[in-house]
Write a protein that holds these residues in place. Sequence first.
Motif, PDB file in Angstrom:
ATOM      1  N   SER A  20       0.816  -1.103  -0.159  1.00 63.72           N
ATOM      2  CA  SER A  20       0.044  -0.272   0.052  1.00 63.72           C
ATOM      3  C   SER A  20       1.052   1.301  -0.192  1.00 63.72           C
ATOM      4  O   SER A  20       0.385   2.194   0.651  1.00 63.72           O
ATOM      5  CB  SER A  20      -0.983   0.095   1.124  1.00 63.72           C
ATOM      6  OG  SER A  20      -1.830   1.056   1.106  1.00 63.72           O
ATOM      7  N   GLY A  21       1.955   1.118  -0.673  1.00 64.79           N
ATOM      8  CA  GLY A  21       3.137   2.363  -0.427  1.00 64.79           C
ATOM      9  C   GLY A  21       3.068   2.945  -1.770  1.00 64.79           C
ATOM     10  O   GLY A  21       3.756   3.874  -2.078  1.00 64.79           O
ATOM     11  N   LYS A  33      -3.710   6.663  -4.442  1.00 65.60           N
ATOM     12  CA  LYS A  33      -5.124   6.117  -4.523  1.00 65.60           C
ATOM     13  C   LYS A  33      -5.571   5.360  -3.585  1.00 65.60           C
ATOM     14  O   LYS A  33      -6.801   5.378  -3.459  1.00 65.60           O
ATOM     15  CB  LYS A  33      -4.885   5.565  -5.755  1.00 65.60           C
ATOM     16  CG  LYS A  33      -4.154   4.209  -5.901  1.00 65.60           C
ATOM     17  CD  LYS A  33      -4.315   3.595  -7.232  1.00 65.60           C
ATOM     18  CE  LYS A  33      -3.553   2.282  -7.080  1.00 65.60           C
ATOM     19  NZ  LYS A  33      -3.197   1.873  -8.429  1.00 65.60           N
ATOM     20  N   GLN A  34      -4.764   4.781  -2.447  1.00 66.92           N
ATOM     21  CA  GLN A  34      -5.426   3.836  -1.570  1.00 66.92           C
ATOM     22  C   GLN A  34      -6.237   4.698  -0.784  1.00 66.92           C
ATOM     23  O   GLN A  34      -6.863   3.933   0.340  1.00 66.92           O
ATOM     24  CB  GLN A  34      -4.176   2.947  -0.933  1.00 66.92           C
ATOM     25  CG  GLN A  34      -3.204   3.840  -0.287  1.00 66.92           C
ATOM     26  CD  GLN A  34      -1.728   4.093  -1.384  1.00 66.92           C
ATOM     27  OE1 GLN A  34      -2.079   4.190  -2.468  1.00 66.92           O
ATOM     28  NE2 GLN A  34      -0.798   3.970  -0.848  1.00 66.92           N
ATOM     29  N   MET A  43      -9.917   3.105  -0.535  1.00 64.34           N
ATOM     30  CA  MET A  43      -9.698   1.770  -1.114  1.00 64.34           C
ATOM     31  C   MET A  43      -8.993   0.696  -0.359  1.00 64.34           C
ATOM     32  O   MET A  43      -9.289  -0.626  -0.569  1.00 64.34           O
ATOM     33  CB  MET A  43      -8.807   2.110  -2.260  1.00 64.34           C
ATOM     34  CG  MET A  43      -9.690   2.817  -3.436  1.00 64.34           C
ATOM     35  SD  MET A  43      -8.766   3.151  -5.047  1.00 64.34           S
ATOM     36  CE  MET A  43      -8.255   1.665  -5.396  1.00 64.34           C
ATOM     37  N   ILE A  44      -7.864   1.217   0.270  1.00 70.85           N
ATOM     38  CA  ILE A  44      -7.316   0.149   1.218  1.00 70.85           C
ATOM     39  C   ILE A  44      -8.147  -0.468   2.242  1.00 70.85           C
ATOM     40  O   ILE A  44      -7.943  -1.791   2.677  1.00 70.85           O
ATOM     41  CB  ILE A  44      -6.027   0.933   2.093  1.00 70.85           C
ATOM     42  CG1 ILE A  44      -5.155  -0.043   2.921  1.00 70.85           C
ATOM     43  CG2 ILE A  44      -6.449   1.616   3.005  1.00 70.85           C
ATOM     44  CD1 ILE A  44      -3.880   0.321   3.494  1.00 70.85           C
ATOM     45  N   ALA A  45      -9.167   0.051   2.512  1.00 65.52           N
ATOM     46  CA  ALA A  45     -10.224  -0.754   3.620  1.00 65.52           C
ATOM     47  C   ALA A  45     -10.632  -1.917   2.871  1.00 65.52           C
ATOM     48  O   ALA A  45     -10.801  -2.839   3.766  1.00 65.52           O
ATOM     49  CB  ALA A  45     -11.379   0.244   3.997  1.00 65.52           C
ATOM     50  N   TYR A  46     -11.084  -2.007   1.771  1.00 65.50           N
ATOM     51  CA  TYR A  46     -11.542  -3.225   1.275  1.00 65.50           C
ATOM     52  C   TYR A  46     -10.658  -4.433   1.514  1.00 65.50           C
ATOM     53  O   TYR A  46     -11.066  -5.664   1.729  1.00 65.50           O
ATOM     54  CB  TYR A  46     -11.813  -2.977  -0.206  1.00 65.50           C
ATOM     55  CG  TYR A  46     -13.352  -1.924  -0.163  1.00 65.50           C
ATOM     56  CD1 TYR A  46     -14.222  -2.501  -0.074  1.00 65.50           C
ATOM     57  CD2 TYR A  46     -12.859  -0.702  -0.465  1.00 65.50           C
ATOM     58  CE1 TYR A  46     -15.538  -1.505  -0.100  1.00 65.50           C
ATOM     59  CE2 TYR A  46     -13.901   0.249  -0.457  1.00 65.50           C
ATOM     60  CZ  TYR A  46     -15.285  -0.267  -0.165  1.00 65.50           C
ATOM     61  OH  TYR A  46     -16.428   0.668  -0.248  1.00 65.50           O
ATOM     62  N   ALA A  64       3.542   2.350   3.847  1.00 64.05           N
ATOM     63  CA  ALA A  64       2.922   3.317   3.535  1.00 64.05           C
ATOM     64  C   ALA A  64       3.674   4.321   2.802  1.00 64.05           C
ATOM     65  O   ALA A  64       4.892   4.514   3.024  1.00 64.05           O
ATOM     66  CB  ALA A  64       2.234   3.927   4.946  1.00 64.05           C
ATOM     67  N   PRO A  65       3.151   5.216   2.080  1.00 63.18           N
ATOM     68  CA  PRO A  65       4.029   6.307   1.363  1.00 63.18           C
ATOM     69  C   PRO A  65       4.593   7.206   2.471  1.00 63.18           C
ATOM     70  O   PRO A  65       3.596   7.348   3.657  1.00 63.18           O
ATOM     71  CB  PRO A  65       3.165   6.936   0.478  1.00 63.18           C
ATOM     72  CG  PRO A  65       1.595   6.018   0.387  1.00 63.18           C
ATOM     73  CD  PRO A  65       1.891   5.384   1.524  1.00 63.18           C
ATOM     74  N   GLU A  66       5.510   7.778   2.385  1.00 60.09           N
ATOM     75  CA  GLU A  66       6.208   8.599   3.093  1.00 60.09           C
ATOM     76  C   GLU A  66       5.074   9.878   3.302  1.00 60.09           C
ATOM     77  O   GLU A  66       4.737  10.447   2.551  1.00 60.09           O
ATOM     78  CB  GLU A  66       7.629   9.175   2.629  1.00 60.09           C
ATOM     79  CG  GLU A  66       8.217  10.175   3.729  1.00 60.09           C
ATOM     80  CD  GLU A  66       9.468  10.721   3.034  1.00 60.09           C
ATOM     81  OE1 GLU A  66       9.916  11.866   3.630  1.00 60.09           O
ATOM     82  OE2 GLU A  66       9.872  10.185   2.097  1.00 60.09           O
ATOM     83  N   GLY A  67       5.167  10.229   4.548  1.00 61.10           N
ATOM     84  CA  GLY A  67       4.094  11.413   5.205  1.00 61.10           C
ATOM     85  C   GLY A  67       2.666  10.598   5.303  1.00 61.10           C
ATOM     86  O   GLY A  67       1.677  11.754   5.768  1.00 61.10           O
TER      87      GLY A  67
END
Length: 116
Positions: A20-21, A33-34, A43-46, A64-67
């Motif tokens: 999810s990064g 987009k997640q 989106m990640i919740a699904y 996770a993306p930075e920040g």
Amino acid sequence: MKRNKRQRISDEQVSLLLLSGGKGKRAALEYPKQFFAIAGHPMIAYSLIAARKVPDVDEIVVNAPEGYEEQTAEILAAYVPGIPTKIVQSGETRKESVRLLCDAASHDTVIVPRLS
């Protein structure tokens, strides 16, 4: 949100590694987009909702993306309470991100869902 109480199929401890990064550049959003909401859920919740239904998942490790670590932590707390989670940094490539997730996993048996 309750966890599925079905019987486990494995005696081994299992870590789910969730990629999810990504930064979602192709989605043309100002954020990854997640975190884009569809029908009221990011989106990640699904993926997390599906993971919660698998009784063999003992831990969820997400990059996770930075920040966006705090936002990711809030989503994990909301959608998979009671399941231990870890958030790790994203790699420069998908392959590196998978390696970082594997390194952070607490268990030798892992599940890496194939997501586009």
